[in-house]
Design an enzyme around this catalytic site. Structure first.
Site, PDB file in Angstrom:
ATOM      1  N   HIS A 249      -5.956   7.618  12.280  1.00  0.00           N
ATOM      2  CA  HIS A 249      -5.574   6.206  12.200  1.00  0.00           C
ATOM      3  C   HIS A 249      -4.147   6.035  11.710  1.00  0.00           C
ATOM      4  O   HIS A 249      -3.779   4.947  11.245  1.00  0.00           O
ATOM      5  CB  HIS A 249      -6.541   5.448  11.279  1.00  0.00           C
TER       6      HIS A 249
ATOM      7  N   ARG B 199       0.845  -1.215   0.000  1.00  0.00           N
ATOM      8  CA  ARG B 199       0.000   0.000   0.000  1.00  0.00           C
ATOM      9  C   ARG B 199       0.872   1.253   0.000  1.00  0.00           C
ATOM     10  O   ARG B 199       0.555   2.251  -0.615  1.00  0.00           O
ATOM     11  CB  ARG B 199      -0.940  -0.031   1.204  1.00  0.00           C
TER      12      ARG B 199
ATOM     13  N   CYS C 109      15.733   0.827  13.087  1.00  0.00           N
ATOM     14  CA  CYS C 109      15.091   2.096  13.476  1.00  0.00           C
ATOM     15  C   CYS C 109      16.140   3.199  13.310  1.00  0.00           C
ATOM     16  O   CYS C 109      17.279   3.047  13.784  1.00  0.00           O
ATOM     17  CB  CYS C 109      14.645   1.997  14.941  1.00  0.00           C
TER      18      CYS C 109
ATOM     19  N   ASN D  22      -7.957   8.074   6.764  1.00  0.00           N
ATOM     20  CA  ASN D  22      -7.094   7.506   5.729  1.00  0.00           C
ATOM     21  C   ASN D  22      -5.631   7.562   6.144  1.00  0.00           C
ATOM     22  O   ASN D  22      -5.204   8.493   6.834  1.00  0.00           O
ATOM     23  CB  ASN D  22      -7.280   8.262   4.402  1.00  0.00           C
TER      24      ASN D  22
HETATM   25  C1  BV8 Z   1     -10.917   1.728  19.348  1.00  0.00           C
HETATM   26  C2  BV8 Z   1      -6.163   1.987   9.674  1.00  0.00           C
HETATM   27  C3  BV8 Z   1     -10.944   2.164  21.695  1.00  0.00           C
HETATM   28  C4  BV8 Z   1      -5.300   0.897   9.199  1.00  0.00           C
HETATM   29  C5  BV8 Z   1      -8.389   1.256  10.309  1.00  0.00           C
HETATM   30  C6  BV8 Z   1     -18.471  -3.166  18.505  1.00  0.00           C
HETATM   31  C7  BV8 Z   1     -19.216  -2.005  18.443  1.00  0.00           C
HETATM   32  C8  BV8 Z   1     -18.576  -0.767  18.297  1.00  0.00           C
HETATM   33  C9  BV8 Z   1     -17.189  -0.698  18.200  1.00  0.00           C
HETATM   34  C10 BV8 Z   1     -16.473  -1.855  18.244  1.00  0.00           C
HETATM   35  C11 BV8 Z   1     -17.092  -3.089  18.389  1.00  0.00           C
HETATM   36  N1  BV8 Z   1     -16.119  -4.038  18.394  1.00  0.00           N
HETATM   37  C12 BV8 Z   1     -14.908  -3.424  18.258  1.00  0.00           C
HETATM   38  C13 BV8 Z   1     -15.113  -2.113  18.176  1.00  0.00           C
HETATM   39  C14 BV8 Z   1     -14.093  -1.074  18.025  1.00  0.00           C
HETATM   40  C15 BV8 Z   1     -13.546  -1.071  16.609  1.00  0.00           C
HETATM   41  C16 BV8 Z   1     -14.646  -1.011  15.576  1.00  0.00           C
HETATM   42  O1  BV8 Z   1     -15.232   0.036  15.362  1.00  0.00           O
HETATM   43  N2  BV8 Z   1     -14.924  -2.149  14.937  1.00  0.00           N
HETATM   44  C17 BV8 Z   1     -15.973  -2.168  13.924  1.00  0.00           C
HETATM   45  C18 BV8 Z   1     -15.565  -3.123  12.819  1.00  0.00           C
HETATM   46  C19 BV8 Z   1     -17.284  -2.552  14.589  1.00  0.00           C
HETATM   47  N3  BV8 Z   1     -12.743   0.142  16.517  1.00  0.00           N
HETATM   48  C20 BV8 Z   1     -11.460   0.121  16.915  1.00  0.00           C
HETATM   49  O2  BV8 Z   1     -10.875  -0.866  17.286  1.00  0.00           O
HETATM   50  C21 BV8 Z   1     -10.772   1.477  16.943  1.00  0.00           C
HETATM   51  N4  BV8 Z   1     -10.158   1.663  18.240  1.00  0.00           N
HETATM   52  O3  BV8 Z   1     -12.124   1.577  19.339  1.00  0.00           O
HETATM   53  O4  BV8 Z   1     -10.176   1.995  20.498  1.00  0.00           O
HETATM   54  C22 BV8 Z   1     -11.402   3.580  21.780  1.00  0.00           C
HETATM   55  C23 BV8 Z   1     -12.772   3.875  21.737  1.00  0.00           C
HETATM   56  C24 BV8 Z   1     -13.182   5.203  21.817  1.00  0.00           C
HETATM   57  C25 BV8 Z   1     -12.247   6.215  21.933  1.00  0.00           C
HETATM   58  C26 BV8 Z   1     -10.895   5.889  21.950  1.00  0.00           C
HETATM   59  C27 BV8 Z   1     -10.468   4.567  21.864  1.00  0.00           C
HETATM   60  C28 BV8 Z   1      -9.651   1.548  15.907  1.00  0.00           C
HETATM   61  C29 BV8 Z   1     -10.248   1.455  14.517  1.00  0.00           C
HETATM   62  C30 BV8 Z   1      -9.172   1.788  13.482  1.00  0.00           C
HETATM   63  C31 BV8 Z   1      -8.910   0.604  12.591  1.00  0.00           C
HETATM   64  N5  BV8 Z   1      -8.003   1.036  11.523  1.00  0.00           N
HETATM   65  N6  BV8 Z   1      -7.551   1.678   9.357  1.00  0.00           N
HETATM   66  C32 BV8 Z   1      -5.385   0.736   7.704  1.00  0.00           C
HETATM   67  O5  BV8 Z   1      -5.862   1.656   7.015  1.00  0.00           O
HETATM   68  O6  BV8 Z   1      -4.959  -0.325   7.253  1.00  0.00           O
HETATM   69  S1  BV8 Z   1     -10.018   1.031   9.917  1.00  0.00           S
HETATM   70  C33 BV8 Z   1     -10.374   1.458   8.299  1.00  0.00           C
HETATM   71  O7  BV8 Z   1     -11.775   1.228   8.105  1.00  0.00           O
HETATM   72  C34 BV8 Z   1     -10.247   2.940   8.014  1.00  0.00           C
HETATM   73  O8  BV8 Z   1      -9.201   3.563   8.659  1.00  0.00           O
HETATM   74  C35 BV8 Z   1     -11.551   3.538   8.438  1.00  0.00           C
HETATM   75  O9  BV8 Z   1     -11.477   4.045   9.731  1.00  0.00           O
HETATM   76  C36 BV8 Z   1     -12.460   2.376   8.514  1.00  0.00           C
HETATM   77  C37 BV8 Z   1     -13.714   2.644   7.744  1.00  0.00           C
HETATM   78  O10 BV8 Z   1     -13.338   2.696   6.422  1.00  0.00           O
HETATM   79  P1  BV8 Z   1     -13.898   3.861   5.470  1.00  0.00           P
HETATM   80  O11 BV8 Z   1     -12.844   4.904   5.398  1.00  0.00           O
HETATM   81  O12 BV8 Z   1     -15.264   4.294   5.873  1.00  0.00           O
HETATM   82  O13 BV8 Z   1     -13.940   3.055   4.126  1.00  0.00           O
HETATM   83  P2  BV8 Z   1     -15.054   2.006   3.679  1.00  0.00           P
HETATM   84  O14 BV8 Z   1     -14.481   1.198   2.575  1.00  0.00           O
HETATM   85  O15 BV8 Z   1     -15.641   1.318   4.873  1.00  0.00           O
HETATM   86  O16 BV8 Z   1     -16.195   2.957   3.090  1.00  0.00           O
HETATM   87  C38 BV8 Z   1     -15.904   3.749   1.945  1.00  0.00           C
HETATM   88  C39 BV8 Z   1     -17.092   4.664   1.758  1.00  0.00           C
HETATM   89  O17 BV8 Z   1     -16.802   5.548   0.687  1.00  0.00           O
HETATM   90  C40 BV8 Z   1     -18.355   3.910   1.381  1.00  0.00           C
HETATM   91  O18 BV8 Z   1     -19.443   4.410   2.153  1.00  0.00           O
HETATM   92  C41 BV8 Z   1     -18.552   4.248  -0.096  1.00  0.00           C
HETATM   93  O19 BV8 Z   1     -19.926   4.381  -0.435  1.00  0.00           O
HETATM   94  C42 BV8 Z   1     -17.890   5.589  -0.203  1.00  0.00           C
HETATM   95  N7  BV8 Z   1     -17.334   5.874  -1.523  1.00  0.00           N
HETATM   96  C43 BV8 Z   1     -16.754   5.013  -2.405  1.00  0.00           C
HETATM   97  N8  BV8 Z   1     -16.374   5.696  -3.501  1.00  0.00           N
HETATM   98  C44 BV8 Z   1     -16.688   7.002  -3.310  1.00  0.00           C
HETATM   99  C45 BV8 Z   1     -17.297   7.122  -2.056  1.00  0.00           C
HETATM  100  N9  BV8 Z   1     -17.751   8.287  -1.564  1.00  0.00           N
HETATM  101  C46 BV8 Z   1     -17.579   9.380  -2.349  1.00  0.00           C
HETATM  102  N10 BV8 Z   1     -16.999   9.344  -3.564  1.00  0.00           N
HETATM  103  C47 BV8 Z   1     -16.546   8.187  -4.076  1.00  0.00           C
HETATM  104  N11 BV8 Z   1     -15.974   8.165  -5.299  1.00  0.00           N
END
Ligand code: BV8
Length: 234
Positions: free
Chosen positions: A110, A60, A137, A93
């Site tokens: 992130h 990536r 490092c 992102n």
């Molecule tokens: C945390 C980095 C504690 C690495 C990423 C149960 C319930 C609630 C929460 C949880 C749960 N179980 C676990 C959790 C927590 C968990 C979570 O949310 N899990 C989900 C799956 C349920 N979260 C975590 O662990 C986070 N940490 O909670 O710590 C805490 C809590 C509160 C406060 C402080 C600490 C850490 C999450 C980070 C993970 N890292 N990425 C890497 O990039 O490799 S996640 C990754 O997916 C992204 O970073 C982003 O955050 C996430 C979502 O992705 P999107 O950017 O939305 O992309 P996606 O493909 O999903 O969607 C694209 C959108 O674009 C679509 O809607 C599409 O229609 C649209 N689109 C497409 N083309 C276009 C467009 N729009 C406009 N124009 C276009 N042309």
């Protein structure tokens, strides 16, 4: 848009980079179709198979050189230059397209592909090479660099700063994100609690679209420049 907002928080996701050719996570053909999240975006996955994870991020990181910012990135850079009020641009992102599109102040909640985190000394350093070959490092020389990105289960960066900005903003705009991942997906509710107006700009309704006071659906490359024109008064 009636009168001009005074303080804007913007959250972007993978959708803002889609038209630049970077795979999103959850669209058809997206990153998570090719890899299990648990295997490549969790600390457990990294501990289990560091070569797989370092290779995933090396690919990536290398791909960044082949893509370019699009009109949506450039429009947000124009907003940063010309908007007279408070503006915080938060991105989920890990690519560098906001910066290459001209934005100077970007909060990568992130982390970033072009940053390395040393597991021995904890220092973060700008990085655009591979890590699979276990380079030393630059600070402590230990061969313990990992991608400086926030994996599932890890704490996103600068959350205090983000929550402070959300509590004071009068407009929250979510661009190109599915609303699938927390805490980012919850920001719209934090903004509403602060009585801010909330706007979703996304290709299709996100999982949290019902929380937004206004939602516009279409490609970011069209919607974002149009919206920035409105905010800046043309
Ligand atoms: C945390 C980095 C504690 C690495 C990423 C149960 C319930 C609630 C929460 C949880 C749960 N179980 C676990 C959790 C927590 C968990 C979570 O949310 N899990 C989900 C799956 C349920 N979260 C975590 O662990 C986070 N940490 O909670 O710590 C805490 C809590 C509160 C406060 C402080 C600490 C850490 C999450 C980070 C993970 N890292 N990425 C890497 O990039 O490799 S996640 C990754 O997916 C992204 O970073 C982003 O955050 C996430 C979502 O992705 P999107 O950017 O939305 O992309 P996606 O493909 O999903 O969607 C694209 C959108 O674009 C679509 O809607 C599409 O229609 C649209 N689109 C497409 N083309 C276009 C467009 N729009 C406009 N124009 C276009 N042309």
């Amino acid at each position: 848009m009636t009168d001009q907002p005074k303080s804007i928080v913007i959250l972007t996701g993978a959708g803002i980079s889609a038209e630049s050719g970077i795979d999103t996570f959850r669209d058809a053909g997206g990153l998570w179709e090719k890899h299990q999240v648990e295997d490549v975006a969790t600390p457990e996955g990294f501990a289990r198979d560091p070569d797989l994870v370092l290779g995933f991020y090396d690919l990536r990181r290398a791909a960044l050189g082949k893509v370019h910012p699009n009109e949506a990135h450039r429009a947000l850079a124009r907003l940063e230059r010309e908007f007279p009020g408070e503006l915080l641009l938060v991105t989920q992102n890990v690519d560098d397209l906001h910066e290459r599109g001209g934005s100077d102040r970007v909060l990568h909640m992130h982390g970033e592909l072009k940053s390395a985190l040393c597991q021995s000394c904890g220092i973060r350093t700008p990085w655009d090479a591979a890590m699979s070959n276990r380079p030393p490092c630059p600070v402590c020389q230990a061969p313990t660099l990992r991608p400086d990105v926030v994996w599932f289960g890890e704490m996103p960066y600068q959350m205090e700063r983000i929550y402070a900005a959300l509590s004071q903003c009068d407009l929250f705009v979510s661009i190109g994100t599915s609303g699938a991942v927390y805490p980012a997906a919850g920001f719209v509710q934090d903004a509403r609690a602060a009585r801010a107006a909330t706007l979703e700009l996304n290709l299709e309704p996100s999982e949290g679209t019902h929380h937004f006071t206004e939602a516009r659906h279409g490609p970011a490359g069209e919607l974002v420049p149009q919206w920035v024109d409105e905010v800046l008064g043309g």
